[in-house]
Motif scaffolding. Structure first.
Motif, PDB file in Angstrom:
ATOM      1  N   ALA A  48       0.838  -1.205   0.000  1.00 19.51           N
ATOM      2  CA  ALA A  48       0.000   0.000   0.000  1.00 19.51           C
ATOM      3  C   ALA A  48       0.873   1.256   0.000  1.00 19.51           C
ATOM      4  N   VAL A  49       1.928   1.258   0.821  1.00 17.65           N
ATOM      5  CA  VAL A  49       2.839   2.404   0.859  1.00 17.65           C
ATOM      6  C   VAL A  49       3.442   2.627  -0.529  1.00 17.65           C
ATOM      7  N   GLN A  50       3.904   1.549  -1.170  1.00 19.76           N
ATOM      8  CA  GLN A  50       4.500   1.666  -2.500  1.00 19.76           C
ATOM      9  C   GLN A  50       3.467   2.167  -3.514  1.00 19.76           C
ATOM     10  N   PHE A  51       2.215   1.693  -3.390  1.00 21.30           N
ATOM     11  CA  PHE A  51       1.149   2.149  -4.281  1.00 21.30           C
ATOM     12  C   PHE A  51       0.916   3.655  -4.121  1.00 21.30           C
ATOM     13  N   TYR A  52       0.794   4.152  -2.884  1.00 24.82           N
ATOM     14  CA  TYR A  52       0.523   5.571  -2.667  1.00 24.82           C
ATOM     15  C   TYR A  52       1.683   6.435  -3.153  1.00 24.82           C
ATOM     16  N   GLY A  82       2.320  10.167  -5.647  1.00 24.60           N
ATOM     17  CA  GLY A  82       3.541  10.907  -5.352  1.00 24.60           C
ATOM     18  C   GLY A  82       3.776  11.116  -3.869  1.00 24.60           C
ATOM     19  N   ALA A  83       3.232  10.237  -3.034  1.00 29.58           N
ATOM     20  CA  ALA A  83       3.425  10.363  -1.590  1.00 29.58           C
ATOM     21  C   ALA A  83       4.900  10.187  -1.243  1.00 29.58           C
ATOM     22  N   GLU A  84       5.323  10.839  -0.180  1.00 35.69           N
ATOM     23  CA  GLU A  84       6.698  10.741   0.305  1.00 35.69           C
ATOM     24  C   GLU A  84       6.661  10.077   1.676  1.00 35.69           C
ATOM     25  N   GLU A  85       7.420   8.998   1.849  1.00 31.02           N
ATOM     26  CA  GLU A  85       7.459   8.306   3.143  1.00 31.02           C
ATOM     27  C   GLU A  85       8.307   9.114   4.114  1.00 31.02           C
ATOM     28  N   ALA A 143      -3.542  12.837 -13.166  1.00 32.18           N
ATOM     29  CA  ALA A 143      -3.527  12.202 -11.847  1.00 32.18           C
ATOM     30  C   ALA A 143      -4.289  10.883 -11.865  1.00 32.18           C
ATOM     31  N   VAL A 144      -5.441  10.837 -12.544  1.00 32.22           N
ATOM     32  CA  VAL A 144      -6.207   9.598 -12.661  1.00 32.22           C
ATOM     33  C   VAL A 144      -5.393   8.570 -13.443  1.00 32.22           C
ATOM     34  N   ALA A 145      -4.785   8.987 -14.551  1.00 31.00           N
ATOM     35  CA  ALA A 145      -3.981   8.077 -15.369  1.00 31.00           C
ATOM     36  C   ALA A 145      -2.815   7.503 -14.569  1.00 31.00           C
ATOM     37  N   LYS A 146      -2.159   8.325 -13.755  1.00 29.28           N
ATOM     38  CA  LYS A 146      -1.037   7.873 -12.936  1.00 29.28           C
ATOM     39  C   LYS A 146      -1.502   6.858 -11.892  1.00 29.28           C
ATOM     40  N   ALA A 147      -2.641   7.118 -11.253  1.00 29.12           N
ATOM     41  CA  ALA A 147      -3.177   6.187 -10.256  1.00 29.12           C
ATOM     42  C   ALA A 147      -3.543   4.857 -10.898  1.00 29.12           C
ATOM     43  N   VAL A 148      -4.162   4.902 -12.068  1.00 30.33           N
ATOM     44  CA  VAL A 148      -4.549   3.679 -12.786  1.00 30.33           C
ATOM     45  C   VAL A 148      -3.296   2.901 -13.201  1.00 30.33           C
ATOM     46  N   ALA A 149      -2.270   3.591 -13.669  1.00 29.26           N
ATOM     47  CA  ALA A 149      -1.021   2.933 -14.065  1.00 29.26           C
ATOM     48  C   ALA A 149      -0.358   2.240 -12.870  1.00 29.26           C
ATOM     49  N   ALA A 150      -0.581   2.784 -11.670  1.00 37.25           N
ATOM     50  CA  ALA A 150       0.003   2.203 -10.463  1.00 37.25           C
ATOM     51  C   ALA A 150      -0.837   1.057  -9.898  1.00 37.25           C
ATOM     52  N   GLY A 199     -12.430  12.985 -11.085  1.00 40.64           N
ATOM     53  CA  GLY A 199     -12.266  11.598 -11.486  1.00 40.64           C
ATOM     54  C   GLY A 199     -12.300  10.746 -10.228  1.00 40.64           C
ATOM     55  N   LYS A 200     -12.686   9.506 -10.361  1.00 41.18           N
ATOM     56  CA  LYS A 200     -12.822   8.634  -9.198  1.00 41.18           C
ATOM     57  C   LYS A 200     -12.074   7.341  -9.454  1.00 41.18           C
ATOM     58  N   VAL A 201     -11.198   6.965  -8.507  1.00 40.67           N
ATOM     59  CA  VAL A 201     -10.479   5.701  -8.602  1.00 40.67           C
ATOM     60  C   VAL A 201     -10.607   4.952  -7.283  1.00 40.67           C
ATOM     61  N   LYS A 202     -10.510   3.623  -7.387  1.00 41.15           N
ATOM     62  CA  LYS A 202     -10.482   2.787  -6.186  1.00 41.15           C
ATOM     63  C   LYS A 202      -9.115   2.133  -6.134  1.00 41.15           C
ATOM     64  N   ASP A 203      -8.441   2.263  -4.979  1.00 39.22           N
ATOM     65  CA  ASP A 203      -7.115   1.673  -4.855  1.00 39.22           C
ATOM     66  C   ASP A 203      -7.228   0.169  -4.585  1.00 39.22           C
ATOM     67  N   PRO A 204      -6.122  -0.560  -4.682  1.00 39.13           N
ATOM     68  CA  PRO A 204      -6.178  -2.012  -4.496  1.00 39.13           C
ATOM     69  C   PRO A 204      -6.573  -2.438  -3.078  1.00 39.13           C
ATOM     70  N   TYR A 205      -6.717  -1.492  -2.166  1.00 39.74           N
ATOM     71  CA  TYR A 205      -7.010  -1.792  -0.762  1.00 39.74           C
ATOM     72  C   TYR A 205      -8.424  -1.387  -0.371  1.00 39.74           C
ATOM     73  N   GLY A 206      -9.233  -1.000  -1.369  1.00 41.48           N
ATOM     74  CA  GLY A 206     -10.643  -0.713  -1.137  1.00 41.48           C
ATOM     75  C   GLY A 206     -10.991   0.730  -0.854  1.00 41.48           C
ATOM     76  N   ASN A 207     -10.003   1.629  -0.827  1.00 40.78           N
ATOM     77  CA  ASN A 207     -10.281   3.040  -0.574  1.00 40.78           C
ATOM     78  C   ASN A 207     -10.629   3.751  -1.872  1.00 40.78           C
ATOM     79  N   VAL A 208     -11.575   4.684  -1.811  1.00 41.49           N
ATOM     80  CA  VAL A 208     -11.984   5.466  -2.969  1.00 41.49           C
ATOM     81  C   VAL A 208     -11.304   6.830  -2.885  1.00 41.49           C
TER      82      VAL A 208
END
Length: 165
Positions: free
Chosen positions: A39-43, A48-51, A113-120, A141-150
């Motif tokens: 999930a961290v790697q996905f975000y 573009g999240a920074e750990e 931003a939607v395209a980048k999220a979908v590519a990830a 735009g609306k995306v759902k991440d692989p962990y169920g968050n919208v």
């Protein structure tokens, strides 16, 4: 003219206690173990999240493939989110999975931003449209991440004072 109320101060509830001032709100995303690191790697890849920091579970045995994430603090724009694996021990903030989280991200380039999220690895839900929702007043735009968050990805809302008469 409306009076600005800060964190409940000024509310007529009979209390004479001083107002509490919070410095920040940090949403905490709990994912099914052992997917916290994913999930961290996905975000990072999608948004573009920074750990900023990470604490792994101290009780994980060395022979186990992946350590569980107790908390990983991520900076996302000017905000912070925390990601952790779901565990059932005393160190966990929650003991069962939570579903139904929705987050709103503001950006000038919704399509990119939607395209980048979908590519990830996110899944796009519907077409990008003009929004009139609670957080979005422009394109959304609306995306759902692989962990169920919208995630609602929106252009910045126009304030009433920003709209030409």
């Amino acid at each position: 003219m409306a009076e600005e109320v800060q964190n409940g101060a000024g509310a007529d509830n009979g209390s004479k206690a001083a107002a509490v001032v919070f410095a920040a709100v940090k949403p905490w995303l709990v994912v099914e173990a052992p997917k916290g690191n994913d999930a961290v790697q996905f975000y990072k890849a999608a948004f573009g999240a920074e750990e900023v920091s990470r604490v792994n579970h101290p009780k994980r045995k060395a022979e186990q493939e992946l350590p569980l994430v107790l908390s990983a603090e991520l900076k996302l724009g000017s905000s912070t989110i925390v990601v952790s694996d779901l565990t059932d021990d005393d160190s966990a903030p929650v003991k069962s999975a939570v579903t139904g989280s929705v987050f709103c991200l503001e950006t000038e380039d919704v399509e990119a931003a939607v395209a980048k999220a979908v590519a990830a690895g996110a899944v796009s839900e519907g077409e990008i449209s003009e929004g009139e929702g609670a957080c979005c007043g422009g394109r959304v735009g609306k995306v759902k991440d692989p962990y169920g968050n919208v995630w609602l990805i929106c252009s910045p809302s126009k304030k009433c004072g920003d709209v030409a008469a």
